[in-house]
Design a protein around this motif. Sequence first.
Motif, PDB file in Angstrom:
ATOM      1  N   LEU A 153       0.827  -1.211   0.000  1.00  0.00           N
ATOM      2  CA  LEU A 153       0.000   0.000   0.000  1.00  0.00           C
ATOM      3  C   LEU A 153       0.861   1.261   0.000  1.00  0.00           C
ATOM      4  CD1 LEU A 153      -2.927  -1.013   2.385  1.00  0.00           C
ATOM      5  CD2 LEU A 153      -3.102  -0.402  -0.036  1.00  0.00           C
ATOM      6  N   GLY A 154       2.150   1.078  -0.302  1.00  0.00           N
ATOM      7  CA  GLY A 154       3.030   2.233  -0.462  1.00  0.00           C
ATOM      8  C   GLY A 154       3.496   2.866   0.828  1.00  0.00           C
ATOM      9  N   ILE A 155       3.447   2.128   1.936  1.00  0.00           N
ATOM     10  CA  ILE A 155       3.898   2.670   3.221  1.00  0.00           C
ATOM     11  C   ILE A 155       5.369   2.319   3.410  1.00  0.00           C
ATOM     12  CG2 ILE A 155       3.473   2.794   5.702  1.00  0.00           C
ATOM     13  CD1 ILE A 155       1.127   3.715   3.934  1.00  0.00           C
ATOM     14  N   GLY A 156       6.248   3.295   3.255  1.00  0.00           N
ATOM     15  CA  GLY A 156       7.684   3.065   3.417  1.00  0.00           C
ATOM     16  C   GLY A 156       8.055   2.842   4.865  1.00  0.00           C
ATOM     17  N   HIS A 157       9.231   2.274   5.084  1.00  0.00           N
ATOM     18  CA  HIS A 157       9.657   1.975   6.460  1.00  0.00           C
ATOM     19  C   HIS A 157       9.812   3.252   7.295  1.00  0.00           C
ATOM     20  CE1 HIS A 157      10.286  -2.342   5.915  1.00  0.00           C
ATOM     21  NE2 HIS A 157      10.715  -2.041   4.697  1.00  0.00           N
ATOM     22  N   ALA A 158      10.199   4.337   6.671  1.00  0.00           N
ATOM     23  CA  ALA A 158      10.378   5.588   7.404  1.00  0.00           C
ATOM     24  C   ALA A 158       9.057   6.125   7.942  1.00  0.00           C
ATOM     25  CB  ALA A 158      11.028   6.632   6.499  1.00  0.00           C
ATOM     26  N   ALA A 159       7.955   5.737   7.299  1.00  0.00           N
ATOM     27  CA  ALA A 159       6.637   6.231   7.716  1.00  0.00           C
ATOM     28  C   ALA A 159       6.038   5.415   8.849  1.00  0.00           C
ATOM     29  CB  ALA A 159       5.686   6.238   6.528  1.00  0.00           C
ATOM     30  N   ARG A 160       6.686   4.308   9.205  1.00  0.00           N
ATOM     31  CA  ARG A 160       6.129   3.405  10.217  1.00  0.00           C
ATOM     32  C   ARG A 160       6.667   3.740  11.611  1.00  0.00           C
ATOM     33  NH1 ARG A 160       6.866  -2.241   6.658  1.00  0.00           N
ATOM     34  NH2 ARG A 160       6.460  -1.223   4.641  1.00  0.00           N
ATOM     35  N   GLU A 161       6.286   4.939  12.085  1.00  0.00           N
ATOM     36  CA  GLU A 161       6.756   5.378  13.399  1.00  0.00           C
ATOM     37  C   GLU A 161       6.243   4.428  14.486  1.00  0.00           C
ATOM     38  OE1 GLU A 161       6.573   9.289  16.369  1.00  0.00           O
ATOM     39  OE2 GLU A 161       5.619   9.363  14.381  1.00  0.00           O
ATOM     40  N   TYR A 162       4.977   4.101  14.403  1.00  0.00           N
ATOM     41  CA  TYR A 162       4.397   3.085  15.274  1.00  0.00           C
ATOM     42  C   TYR A 162       3.851   1.973  14.391  1.00  0.00           C
ATOM     43  CZ  TYR A 162       4.581   6.495  19.087  1.00  0.00           C
ATOM     44  OH  TYR A 162       4.996   7.393  20.028  1.00  0.00           O
ATOM     45  N   SER A 163       3.809   0.769  14.928  1.00  0.00           N
ATOM     46  CA  SER A 163       3.395  -0.378  14.124  1.00  0.00           C
ATOM     47  C   SER A 163       2.511  -1.304  14.940  1.00  0.00           C
ATOM     48  CB  SER A 163       4.632  -1.139  13.641  1.00  0.00           C
ATOM     49  OG  SER A 163       5.299  -1.738  14.756  1.00  0.00           O
ATOM     50  N   SER A 164       2.115  -2.413  14.305  1.00  0.00           N
ATOM     51  CA  SER A 164       1.305  -3.394  15.016  1.00  0.00           C
ATOM     52  C   SER A 164       2.080  -4.001  16.188  1.00  0.00           C
ATOM     53  CB  SER A 164       0.841  -4.495  14.062  1.00  0.00           C
ATOM     54  OG  SER A 164       1.921  -5.042  13.340  1.00  0.00           O
ATOM     55  N   TYR A 165       3.396  -3.992  16.106  1.00  0.00           N
ATOM     56  CA  TYR A 165       4.234  -4.438  17.232  1.00  0.00           C
ATOM     57  C   TYR A 165       3.982  -3.554  18.452  1.00  0.00           C
ATOM     58  CZ  TYR A 165       8.504  -4.794  20.068  1.00  0.00           C
ATOM     59  OH  TYR A 165       9.401  -4.919  21.107  1.00  0.00           O
ATOM     60  N   ASP A 166       4.024  -2.247  18.250  1.00  0.00           N
ATOM     61  CA  ASP A 166       3.790  -1.308  19.354  1.00  0.00           C
ATOM     62  C   ASP A 166       2.382  -1.460  19.908  1.00  0.00           C
ATOM     63  OD1 ASP A 166       6.359   0.220  19.136  1.00  0.00           O
ATOM     64  OD2 ASP A 166       5.562   0.642  17.150  1.00  0.00           O
ATOM     65  N   LEU A 167       1.437  -1.766  19.016  1.00  0.00           N
ATOM     66  CA  LEU A 167       0.050  -1.961  19.435  1.00  0.00           C
ATOM     67  C   LEU A 167      -0.067  -3.158  20.376  1.00  0.00           C
ATOM     68  CD1 LEU A 167      -2.714  -0.608  18.710  1.00  0.00           C
ATOM     69  CD2 LEU A 167      -3.041  -2.483  17.102  1.00  0.00           C
ATOM     70  N   LEU A 168       0.555  -4.272  19.997  1.00  0.00           N
ATOM     71  CA  LEU A 168       0.484  -5.489  20.812  1.00  0.00           C
ATOM     72  C   LEU A 168       1.216  -5.336  22.139  1.00  0.00           C
ATOM     73  CD1 LEU A 168       1.058  -8.245  18.093  1.00  0.00           C
ATOM     74  CD2 LEU A 168      -1.087  -7.669  19.232  1.00  0.00           C
ATOM     75  N   LEU A 169       2.308  -4.592  22.128  1.00  0.00           N
ATOM     76  CA  LEU A 169       3.094  -4.408  23.356  1.00  0.00           C
ATOM     77  C   LEU A 169       2.542  -3.290  24.233  1.00  0.00           C
ATOM     78  CD1 LEU A 169       5.715  -6.041  24.188  1.00  0.00           C
ATOM     79  CD2 LEU A 169       5.001  -6.316  21.807  1.00  0.00           C
ATOM     80  N   GLY A 170       1.478  -2.647  23.799  1.00  0.00           N
ATOM     81  CA  GLY A 170       0.870  -1.585  24.586  1.00  0.00           C
ATOM     82  C   GLY A 170       1.647  -0.285  24.565  1.00  0.00           C
ATOM     83  N   VAL A 184      -2.135   4.255  13.517  1.00  0.00           N
ATOM     84  CA  VAL A 184      -2.790   4.212  12.204  1.00  0.00           C
ATOM     85  C   VAL A 184      -2.128   5.173  11.222  1.00  0.00           C
ATOM     86  CG1 VAL A 184      -4.536   6.011  12.595  1.00  0.00           C
ATOM     87  CG2 VAL A 184      -5.059   4.056  11.124  1.00  0.00           C
ATOM     88  N   ILE A 185      -2.071   4.755   9.966  1.00  0.00           N
ATOM     89  CA  ILE A 185      -1.517   5.559   8.876  1.00  0.00           C
ATOM     90  C   ILE A 185      -2.575   5.647   7.780  1.00  0.00           C
ATOM     91  CG2 ILE A 185       0.305   5.727   7.130  1.00  0.00           C
ATOM     92  CD1 ILE A 185       2.040   3.965   8.959  1.00  0.00           C
ATOM     93  N   HIS A 186      -2.817   6.835   7.284  1.00  0.00           N
ATOM     94  CA  HIS A 186      -3.758   7.013   6.183  1.00  0.00           C
ATOM     95  C   HIS A 186      -3.058   6.613   4.877  1.00  0.00           C
ATOM     96  CE1 HIS A 186      -6.384   8.985   8.982  1.00  0.00           C
ATOM     97  NE2 HIS A 186      -5.509   9.946   9.207  1.00  0.00           N
ATOM     98  N   THR A 187      -3.721   5.834   4.071  1.00  0.00           N
ATOM     99  CA  THR A 187      -3.149   5.439   2.783  1.00  0.00           C
ATOM    100  C   THR A 187      -3.642   6.383   1.688  1.00  0.00           C
ATOM    101  OG1 THR A 187      -4.917   3.959   2.022  1.00  0.00           O
ATOM    102  CG2 THR A 187      -3.313   3.050   3.585  1.00  0.00           C
TER     103      THR A 187
END
Length: 263
Positions: free
Chosen positions: A48-65, A73-76
């Motif tokens: 969906l065109g989300i580069g690694h630099a744009a992933r400040e927070y991720s599903s990892y951070d979500l699971l770890l609280g 969330v990132i708008h596509t």
Amino acid sequence: MIRIAIANQKGGVGKTTTAINLATALAATGMRTLLIDLDPQGNASTGLGIGHAAREYSSYDLLLGEATVAEAVIHTRVPLLDIIAATQDLSGAEIELIDVAERTHRLKNALDAAQEQWDICLVDCPPSLGLLTVNAMVAAQSLLVPLQCEFFALEGLSQLLTTVERIRGRFNSDLSIMGVALTMYDRRNRLTDQVADDVRACLGKLVFETVIPRNVRLSEAPSHGLPALIYDHRCSGSEAYMQLARELIGRLPQPEPRPEMAA
């Protein structure tokens, strides 16, 4: 918010392609759609065109609280489609969650706090039946299973169904199988027809009528950071995913009618 986990422990069955294009098709119908990339490979995010630099927070951070849904969330570029991206950190999440309270409910608890922001949520699971996939199944109301039209299509499906029964018994009694989507269908291959017939004979109405063909444009689209439905909406793969989305919408639980206001 309707929640659907897209899962199959076998890799290479078109799971992420299905997640990306179904999410895009659902958003195109006007549904506020959230896609959660729960695969450490992060292919749904890249697709969906989300580069690694744009992933400040991720599903990892979500699971770890360490982040909320709103923070992660990132708008596509697709209207009405948002994503919570994945990073390689997610590959260590299963070990880090071992001693965490309610480790199987981390995703559910995070989504419960964001119920009203989206109409539907799709979770792209990793190709395994580990703790990440269990989190997705606990958080979801239903499961969509992409199944490759090849000789070993049914191999491992019984294990997946057994896992679903265990999740129902221990964590989520409401979990149901919404359907099985046949992918990588090749009309030139007689074996493909035989496999599709066998799957339908075994699973009956659980199998969607729409089949997803092998299609070069489906494979090309992620390298451009676009869903196939935007990269080439006229290709056979895109048309199949739009049809599959229509079928899926037909299987969604219907909202309860609002009581008529008193005159």
